[in-house]
Design a protein around this motif. Structure first.
Motif, PDB file in Angstrom:
ATOM      1  N   TRP A 120       0.829  -1.195   0.000  1.00 17.30           N
ATOM      2  CA  TRP A 120       0.000   0.000   0.000  1.00 17.30           C
ATOM      3  C   TRP A 120       0.868   1.250   0.000  1.00 17.30           C
ATOM      4  CZ3 TRP A 120      -5.487  -0.490   0.769  1.00 17.30           C
ATOM      5  CH2 TRP A 120      -5.926  -1.793   1.032  1.00 17.30           C
ATOM      6  N   GLU A 121       2.062   1.121   0.549  1.00 16.11           N
ATOM      7  CA  GLU A 121       2.959   2.257   0.759  1.00 16.11           C
ATOM      8  C   GLU A 121       3.256   2.972  -0.553  1.00 16.11           C
ATOM      9  OE1 GLU A 121       4.498   5.060   2.081  1.00 16.11           O
ATOM     10  OE2 GLU A 121       4.426   3.635   3.758  1.00 16.11           O
ATOM     11  N   THR A 122       3.125   4.306  -0.527  1.00 13.50           N
ATOM     12  CA  THR A 122       3.344   5.105  -1.730  1.00 13.50           C
ATOM     13  C   THR A 122       4.600   5.970  -1.651  1.00 13.50           C
ATOM     14  OG1 THR A 122       1.932   6.850  -0.837  1.00 13.50           O
ATOM     15  CG2 THR A 122       0.876   5.210  -2.262  1.00 13.50           C
ATOM     16  N   LEU A 123       5.375   5.822  -0.589  1.00 16.28           N
ATOM     17  CA  LEU A 123       6.614   6.589  -0.450  1.00 16.28           C
ATOM     18  C   LEU A 123       7.801   5.630  -0.475  1.00 16.28           C
ATOM     19  CD1 LEU A 123       5.580   9.074   2.393  1.00 16.28           C
ATOM     20  CD2 LEU A 123       5.783   9.566  -0.046  1.00 16.28           C
ATOM     21  N   PRO A 124       8.732   5.792  -1.405  1.00 20.21           N
ATOM     22  CA  PRO A 124       9.906   4.901  -1.455  1.00 20.21           C
ATOM     23  C   PRO A 124      10.961   5.340  -0.444  1.00 20.21           C
ATOM     24  CG  PRO A 124       9.958   6.439  -3.304  1.00 20.21           C
ATOM     25  CD  PRO A 124       8.684   6.731  -2.550  1.00 20.21           C
ATOM     26  N   PHE A 125      10.950   4.721   0.730  1.00 24.84           N
ATOM     27  CA  PHE A 125      11.849   5.123   1.810  1.00 24.84           C
ATOM     28  C   PHE A 125      13.270   4.600   1.617  1.00 24.84           C
ATOM     29  CE2 PHE A 125       7.703   5.188   4.118  1.00 24.84           C
ATOM     30  CZ  PHE A 125       7.706   6.532   4.439  1.00 24.84           C
ATOM     31  N   GLU A 153      -1.429   2.565  -8.732  1.00 27.81           N
ATOM     32  CA  GLU A 153      -0.318   2.933  -9.627  1.00 27.81           C
ATOM     33  C   GLU A 153       0.774   3.656  -8.846  1.00 27.81           C
ATOM     34  OE1 GLU A 153       0.340   2.412 -12.746  1.00 27.81           O
ATOM     35  OE2 GLU A 153      -1.531   1.774 -13.712  1.00 27.81           O
ATOM     36  N   ARG A 154       0.379   4.469  -7.900  1.00 31.00           N
ATOM     37  CA  ARG A 154       1.363   5.228  -7.122  1.00 31.00           C
ATOM     38  C   ARG A 154       2.231   4.286  -6.284  1.00 31.00           C
ATOM     39  NH1 ARG A 154       1.415  10.805  -6.229  1.00 31.00           N
ATOM     40  NH2 ARG A 154       2.605  11.517  -4.419  1.00 31.00           N
ATOM     41  N   ALA A 155       1.625   3.265  -5.695  1.00 31.79           N
ATOM     42  CA  ALA A 155       2.395   2.274  -4.946  1.00 31.79           C
ATOM     43  C   ALA A 155       3.321   1.500  -5.880  1.00 31.79           C
ATOM     44  CB  ALA A 155       1.455   1.326  -4.209  1.00 31.79           C
ATOM     45  N   ARG A 156       2.846   1.228  -7.103  1.00 28.94           N
ATOM     46  CA  ARG A 156       3.687   0.555  -8.093  1.00 28.94           C
ATOM     47  C   ARG A 156       4.908   1.420  -8.421  1.00 28.94           C
ATOM     48  NH1 ARG A 156       4.582   0.604 -13.556  1.00 28.94           N
ATOM     49  NH2 ARG A 156       4.967  -1.431 -14.551  1.00 28.94           N
ATOM     50  N   ASP A 157       4.705   2.708  -8.589  1.00 24.18           N
ATOM     51  CA  ASP A 157       5.826   3.593  -8.890  1.00 24.18           C
ATOM     52  C   ASP A 157       6.817   3.638  -7.730  1.00 24.18           C
ATOM     53  OD1 ASP A 157       4.865   4.168 -11.397  1.00 24.18           O
ATOM     54  OD2 ASP A 157       3.889   6.043 -10.811  1.00 24.18           O
ATOM     55  N   ALA A 158       6.299   3.595  -6.501  1.00 28.77           N
ATOM     56  CA  ALA A 158       7.187   3.580  -5.336  1.00 28.77           C
ATOM     57  C   ALA A 158       8.044   2.316  -5.336  1.00 28.77           C
ATOM     58  CB  ALA A 158       6.383   3.683  -4.051  1.00 28.77           C
ATOM     59  N   LEU A 159       7.451   1.186  -5.712  1.00 28.78           N
ATOM     60  CA  LEU A 159       8.218  -0.058  -5.778  1.00 28.78           C
ATOM     61  C   LEU A 159       9.276   0.003  -6.873  1.00 28.78           C
ATOM     62  CD1 LEU A 159       5.467  -2.775  -5.234  1.00 28.78           C
ATOM     63  CD2 LEU A 159       7.421  -2.303  -3.739  1.00 28.78           C
ATOM     64  N   LEU A 160       8.947   0.625  -7.992  1.00 29.58           N
ATOM     65  CA  LEU A 160       9.952   0.790  -9.048  1.00 29.58           C
ATOM     66  C   LEU A 160      11.163   1.539  -8.516  1.00 29.58           C
ATOM     67  CD1 LEU A 160       7.771   1.719 -12.169  1.00 29.58           C
ATOM     68  CD2 LEU A 160       9.180  -0.337 -11.904  1.00 29.58           C
ATOM     69  N   VAL A 161      10.909   2.599  -7.746  1.00 27.62           N
ATOM     70  CA  VAL A 161      12.007   3.382  -7.184  1.00 27.62           C
ATOM     71  C   VAL A 161      12.763   2.570  -6.136  1.00 27.62           C
ATOM     72  CG1 VAL A 161      12.583   5.480  -5.907  1.00 27.62           C
ATOM     73  CG2 VAL A 161      10.872   5.564  -7.716  1.00 27.62           C
ATOM     74  N   GLU A 162      12.070   1.679  -5.427  1.00 26.17           N
ATOM     75  CA  GLU A 162      12.724   0.812  -4.435  1.00 26.17           C
ATOM     76  C   GLU A 162      13.597  -0.248  -5.107  1.00 26.17           C
ATOM     77  OE1 GLU A 162      12.885   0.899  -1.216  1.00 26.17           O
ATOM     78  OE2 GLU A 162      11.090   1.876  -0.389  1.00 26.17           O
TER      79      GLU A 162
END
Length: 378
Positions: A120-125, A153-162
């Protein structure tokens, strides 16, 4: 032929709204939810899902805040989790930084199951913005998860950055029972009611609705709404005091706890939903289940642009900037209050109702499980 066994790990966070799609998978999968002795106040016992008791560190410590603080020293974990997962074909955890998902990740190769992880997380920490304890959790989950299921989609983008490759994930939004959350029959109210449902913390923005209502009252607006706040949290006493400070205590009703089965009636009685989420350094709105429920109930939505809200609320919602309580007052006058005390204008966003229906969510889960089962064991 036996059904594939799916173990859904949610630690102490198992709740009836998230788990409901799994109830529709019983003919295709054998679904089990390990049940700690102590939960976080959610009651999912009415759902027809198999539960197996598994102790956690927190279960052995005193109840209340003292036990919560003591749990932080060793960190929480399931005790004897390997036994509970033995024979599983799929283990389904969530988030990169949760202890129970990391615990399953470390058992994956030894026990030979596939690991599916909701996000669910939308911030790539990454590592830099995580605490020392959850950094190794993240690394284990990133390494051993077979398929990530971002909710948006926003969570998907965060995972891409992770660092997760696009072919290791597919979007899997949650679902609600659209036969229960549905437009009510014609009703009229003397004064429009704005529903503000969510945890009682600063970042959920309940206080901004109070400010907007107080402003309308001071301006002498011909229609000033009532507010119904549903939720619990550490800011409840402060919010109650704040309503008094602003002179609107008689217009605000607090319902600290409403059983989930009674929430459809709460939506039916409201004129609009307010979700006032504001981003903070460690969080922005990740989905907003109340948005999906409001869609199904045909309830007008007034909300902010925090996190994934625009993606979930869609083009027919009314948006204000996070924290813009003056803009909220203006939006209420132009929209929700424009009809005075007439009945709410209930029109379903059918596209989103279908997307967030529990049946669609169950099909998304089944498709994800079929995908990972088609690949050989790790």
């Amino acid at each position: 032929m036996s059904r594939p066994r799916v173990v859904v790990l949610r630690g102490h966070q198992a709740n009836p709204w998230e788990l409901r799609p799994w109830t529709l998978l019983s003919e295709r999968f054998d679904v089990v939810v390990p049940q700690p002795l102590r939960g976080d106040g959610f009651d999912a016992s009415a759902l027809p899902l198999e539960r197996t008791p598994v102790r956690t560190v927190r279960d052995l410590l005193p109840k209340g805040r003292a036990g919560d603080l003591l749990t932080r020293l060793p960190g929480d974990r399931y005790l004897g989790l390997a036994d509970a997962l033995r024979g599983a074909d799929i283990v389904h955890g969530q988030e990169l930084g949760y202890w129970y998902t990391a615990q399953a990740a470390r058992l994956r190769e030894r026990l030979g199951f596939r690991l599916v992880t909701n996000v669910w997380e939308t911030l790539p920490f990454a590592d830099a913005y995580r605490n020392v304890r959850t950094r190794p959790y993240r690394r284990a989950v990133l390494q051993h998860t077979d398929l990530f299921l971002p909710a948006t989609e926003r969570a998907r983008d965060a995972l891409l950055v992770e660092g997760v490759a696009a072919d290791r994930m597919e979007i899997c939004a949650p679902g609600i029972d659209t036969t229960r959350f549905r437009p009510a029959g014609p009703t009229r109210t003397d004064v429009p009611e704005i529903l503000s449902a969510g945890r009682l913390v600063w970042e959920k923005g309940h206080q901004d609705l109070f400010r907007a209502v107080a402003l309308l009252l001071r301006r002498g607006a011909p229609v000033v709404p009532r507010v119904v706040v549903v939720g619990t949290g550490p800011d409840e006493d402060r919010l109650r005091r704040y309503a008094g400070d602003l002179g609107i205590a008689d217009r605000v009703t607090f319902r600290s706890f409403v059983p989930y089965d009674e929430m459809p009636a709460v939506y039916s009685a409201a004129s609009a939903l307010w979700l006032g989420s504001m981003p903070i350094w460690s969080w922005e709105e990740q989905f907003g289940m109340v948005l999906a429920e409001a869609h199904a109930a045909g309830l007008p939505i007034v909300t902010t642009t925090s996190g994934a809200i625009p993606e979930v609320a869609g083009p027919h919602a009314t948006y204000v900037a996070p924290g813009d309580w003056v803009g909220l007052a203006t939006a209420l006058v132009a929209g929700v209050l424009a009809g005075g005390a007439s009945e709410p204008h209930r029109v379903r966003d059918q596209e989103r109702v279908r997307l967030y229906a529990v049946e669609a969510a169950a099909e998304r889960l089944a498709g994800a499980y079929d995908r990972v089962l088609a690949v050989g064991r790790p």
